[in-house]
Every structure is written in C-alpha cells, then in structure tokens.
Scaffold this motif. Structure first.
Motif: not given
Ligand code: ADP
Ligand code: MG
Length: 253
Positions: A19, A39-40, A44, A54
């Motif tokens: 990620v 998104s994704g 975050s 994390e």
């Molecule tokens: P954004 O905030 O840019 O939309 P995120 O950081 O939330 O992206 O997520 C990035 C990727 O990591 C996504 O594919 C999401 O599904 C995955 N992801 C985020 N948190 C978790 C988690 N705790 N467990 C598994 N996958 C996660």
C-alpha cells in the motif's frame, strides 16, 4: 532546514497488497502539506503510520526529532513500549473524516478528557484551555451540548479543538470535510486556514483544490502507494508534470 516530519523509504503492506511503496517526504516546521490522490492510493495509511496507528514494514518516520514508535541506541532500533507510544501520539493531533467525538460526553468533556487522562493536567486548567479553544473555533456557547445536538460542521470544529487541546506539534487531517454537507465545508476549512496562518505544522489529506491552492506550502500527489510528484501548489496544480496528476486533477477540478 528544520524538518518537523521526516519520512524515509517507508513501505507498508497489508497481506500481499503493498500500500506504501517507498515514501520519502519532509515537512518543515510551520508548513502545510496537502496530500491529494485517488481513493486507495495510500493517503490514510500514510497519515496513520505518522501517528503510529500503523507500523511501517521498513523505512522510518521521525516527528519533531523523535523516531515514531522506535528509539535508536548504539545504531540499533528498539520498539517503544505502548505507554511511550501513547505519549508520543499525544504530540500529534489527528482529525478524522467522521469526527470521532465521544457521543456520551459533552463538548467540554470531549476536550478535557485526553489532557486530564493522558497529560495529567489539572481539570481547572484543562477546562480553561478547552473554553479558549472553543472560542477559537467559534463554539464557546456549545460547551455543554452533546455531539448529536451539533451540525456536522460544528462537530468537526469540536474535533479540531479537541486535537489542539493536547498542544500538538503536528496536526494530521484525513479528509476533514468529506463527510460534510457542501454548505458546511467552508466553516471547517476556515478554521483549518486560521491554524495554518498561525504557523501550525499540518498534513492535510483533502480533495479541496481551492483550499490546497490557498493554504498549502507543498502539494503532494500520491498514486498507487507512491508520491508521483510534489511541489508548490502553483507547480503541481497548474503545471503538473505527470499524466496521472493531470488525469486526477481533471476529475476533481
Ligand atoms: P486512501 O486513503 O488513499 O483512499 P488507504 O490508505 O485507505 O487509501 O488504503 C490504501 C489501500 O490499502 C486500499 O487498497 C485499502 O483497501 C488498503 N487498506 C487500508 N487499510 C487496510 C487494512 N487495515 N487492512 C487491509 N487493507 C487495508
Ligand atoms: Mg483515505
């Protein structure tokens, strides 16, 4: 340059999904960094690693000169204990998309809970600070209200005041206006702008391009777990170098 935040070669996977794929970023003290991206793309997750919500798989992050979650001794890294991590976390304010206020506590109690519990501040002092902060976000008269009695915009302003109550050296915002009705976005952005003008160091994930243009010192565009480009707003927003940045901006502008 005094970097308040230093991020070096940070990688993070969830299972087989990588990620964050090598993030390098510096945020100078007093500066505002706006993070954009689809998104994704890992926005975050990046914020959550800075707050040690994390753990990184490799690389490191330091905030205000201290490694997040670790300490270095004789060139070896040691994981901090939970208590030390909590203490570190009180120096980093986090404002979430969905406010995350405690629903069973009044506005004032929401603001004094952490200063009293985590920083052992006397209640009187914590309440005086809380009332000053509520005035600053324009909600002095809501001290005794409960979160569900407030509009979304008011709740988010309370959440910002709550983050400030710990006197953080760094503020992180994760899409602070995405859950709000359009007419309530402005009042929250105004509070964040006000903080920016007072020299608060902030990293703000948002799709509000106008805000980025006006307030950001640096705009970072993320895609697929990488920083695709970064620079002053006039460069990244008006003269993006990468096709992916251009494609993203054409959708949100
Ligand atoms: P954004 O905030 O840019 O939309 P995120 O950081 O939330 O992206 O997520 C990035 C990727 O990591 C996504 O594919 C999401 O599904 C995955 N992801 C985020 N948190 C978790 C988690 N705790 N467990 C598994 N996958 C996660
Ligand atoms: Mg996100």
């Amino acid at each position: 340059m005094s970097a308040m935040v230093e991020i070096r070669s940070v990688h993070k996977s969830f299972g087989s999904a990588e990620v964050l794929r090598g993030i390098d970023l510096e945020v100078a003290a007093g500066e505002v960094t706006v993070v954009l991206g689809p998104s994704g793309s890992g926005k975050s997750t990046l914020l959550r690693t800075i707050n040690h919500l994390e753990k990184v798989d490799s690389g490191w992050i330091s905030v205000d000169g201290a490694l997040v979650g670790y300490r270095r001794s004789k060139e070896k890294l040691y994981e901090l204990r939970e208590r030390e991590i909590l203490k570190q976390r009180t120096g980093i304010g986090f404002v979430f998309q969905n406010f995350n206020l405690f629903p069973h506590l009044t506005v004032l109690e929401n603001l004094v809970e952490a200063p009293i519990a985590a920083q052992r501040r006397p209640r009187k002092e914590a309440e005086a600070t809380a009332r000053r902060l509520l005035t600053r976000v324009g909600l002095a008269e809501k001290a005794d209200a409960y979160p569900q009695q407030l509009s979304g915009g008011q709740q988010q302003r309370v959440a910002i005041a709550r983050a400030l109550a710990l006197e953080p050296t760094l503020l992180l915002f994760d899409e602070p206006t995405s859950a709000l009705d359009p007419e309530l976005v402005g009042e929250v952005l105004d509070v964040i702008k006000d903080l920016a003008h007072q020299g608060t160091t902030m990293i703000v994930v948002t799709h509000e391009i106008g805000f980025a243009r006006e307030v950001a010192d640096t705009v970072v565009f993320m895609d697929g777990g990488r920083i695709v480009e970064q620079g002053p707003p006039a460069q990244v927003l008006d003269h993006p170098r990468h096709a992916r940045t251009r494609a993203f901006l054409s959708k949100v502008l």
